[in-house]
Design an enzyme around this catalytic site. Sequence first.
Site, PDB file in Angstrom:
ATOM      1  N   CYS A 400      -1.881  15.088  50.066  1.00  0.00           N
ATOM      2  CA  CYS A 400      -2.878  16.111  50.450  1.00  0.00           C
ATOM      3  C   CYS A 400      -2.221  17.464  50.669  1.00  0.00           C
ATOM      4  CB  CYS A 400      -3.656  15.713  51.707  1.00  0.00           C
ATOM      5  SG  CYS A 400      -4.686  14.295  51.506  1.00  0.00           S
ATOM      6  N   ASN A 401      -1.099  17.701  50.016  1.00  0.00           N
ATOM      7  CA  ASN A 401      -0.383  18.973  50.183  1.00  0.00           C
ATOM      8  C   ASN A 401      -0.099  19.540  48.789  1.00  0.00           C
ATOM      9  OD1 ASN A 401       1.488  21.038  50.715  1.00  0.00           O
ATOM     10  ND2 ASN A 401       2.198  20.007  52.561  1.00  0.00           N
TER      11      ASN A 401
END
Length: 481
Positions: A400-401
């Site tokens: 999620c980065n």
Amino acid sequence: MMTSDAFSAEFEAFLAAHPAYGETGGLDALREHDFGRLDAAGQVYLDFTGGGLYGESQVREHLELLTSNVFGNPHSANPTSLAATAQVEAARDAVLAYLNADPEEYDVIFTSNASGALKLVGEAYPFAPEARYLVSYDNHNSVNGIREFAARAGATVAYVPVTLPDLRLDTDLLERGLEALEPGADGLFAYPAQSNFSGVQHPLEWVERARELGWDVLLDSAAFAPTNRLDLSAVRPDFVPLSFYKMFGYPTGIGALIARRAALAKLVRPWFAGGTITLASVGAGVHRLASGHTGFEDGTVDYLGLPAVRIGLEHLKAAGIDDIHTRVGALGAWLLAEMDAMSHSNGAPMVRVFGPKTMERRGATIAFYLLDPTGAVYDVDLVERLAGARGISVRTGCFCNPGDGEVAHAITAEEMSGCFTAPGVPVTLRDCQRLIEDATGKVPNTIRASLGWASNFADVFALREFMAGFRDVPASEIGRA
Ligand SMILES: Cc1ncc(COP(=O)(O)O)c(C=O)c1O
């Protein structure tokens, strides 16, 4: 397979190189009596940034509390309700005390996780055409997502890039971004105290610098707090999102927004709900929001889970955050050095780390992939599966980065845009990976090993042994997942 003598020799060498580790023996005792299930089940857990682990005694203590008390929905005057209210407020006080936050200055809003805390800020921040949202490239998507609220209100959204090889922020561009706020305009600056991708720890001094220039500062501490001391009397961000399961494993489903009271007063809630108002009328069509945390906790809080937050904080405090920090620092340093040293017999490196190669200004969250003797990347999903077959839990993907991932793998905006050609059609990381890999040979997928309060030398040693098994093996021989 290494013999136990060989393991002992490596452990001795590790202790000699990292004597501070030897002073964290309390955590070995904790591992034995509170995390015995790891060794009993032959599990090597290396995903603490994904989710922390709970000590078994935390769960027993919580169970004991629930089975020896009667708790009702809080905020009424009956005895079971009062008992629940007392537990909720004890958890709130425990959060403030743990973070050394002055209750006059800070308030705690319980949410379902860090993302819930971030959404509370995003949806209520007074974004307007003259306002700015300044974001570091290496934020989690739940921080990136706030840009949608900002953009909808016509505010300017600006990213400060991270740069290779260490994936730290470009500080000149950061300073320029911070100085771009017009006097009197609202500005929200968001960055992670620790990147959940690269493990980079950004200077906490930026909080003060940004506040001096008129910004409200959101310091995402979700990946930082589990292994680092966060002292809100020394660093004073306006908003701090946390997920408690990342800190001490249990309960899942509770997080918090720790907010400066002054910053909270600036937020404009887009709705009201049960529990958030002093009074609402259907006939008159009017409502009055309650002040402080009450105005932000929609509906009934998790009043049976919240005592476990107090218990978890007590256990984390007893384990000692400074010892935890020291321990994961020593283990991380060993693992990084091993990764750097591993090579195939032709001399080609076996591991590529994304982020700093030493533990200076970073946490024990290590993003990497494994390379074959020709430099080809072993299929990341397959590596995860093979690790799993040996009881090793590492995480793969982009965590999620996307910002860190795109810079780490040198994926251009055009290449990423190629994954979003059909408007509204869902596209997965795997679809996108295949598209980019087939077109460019770049592999936008990563392995992550992360350490926490229950980690020990045997865990990192097991990962090193697993990685060593790839020595001299061509990637083509292994194939894809
Ligand atoms: C830095 C960071 N921020 C925010 C989050 C979101 O946490 P949650 O999924 O618990 O809402 C995470 C989760 O991995 C994280 O690492």
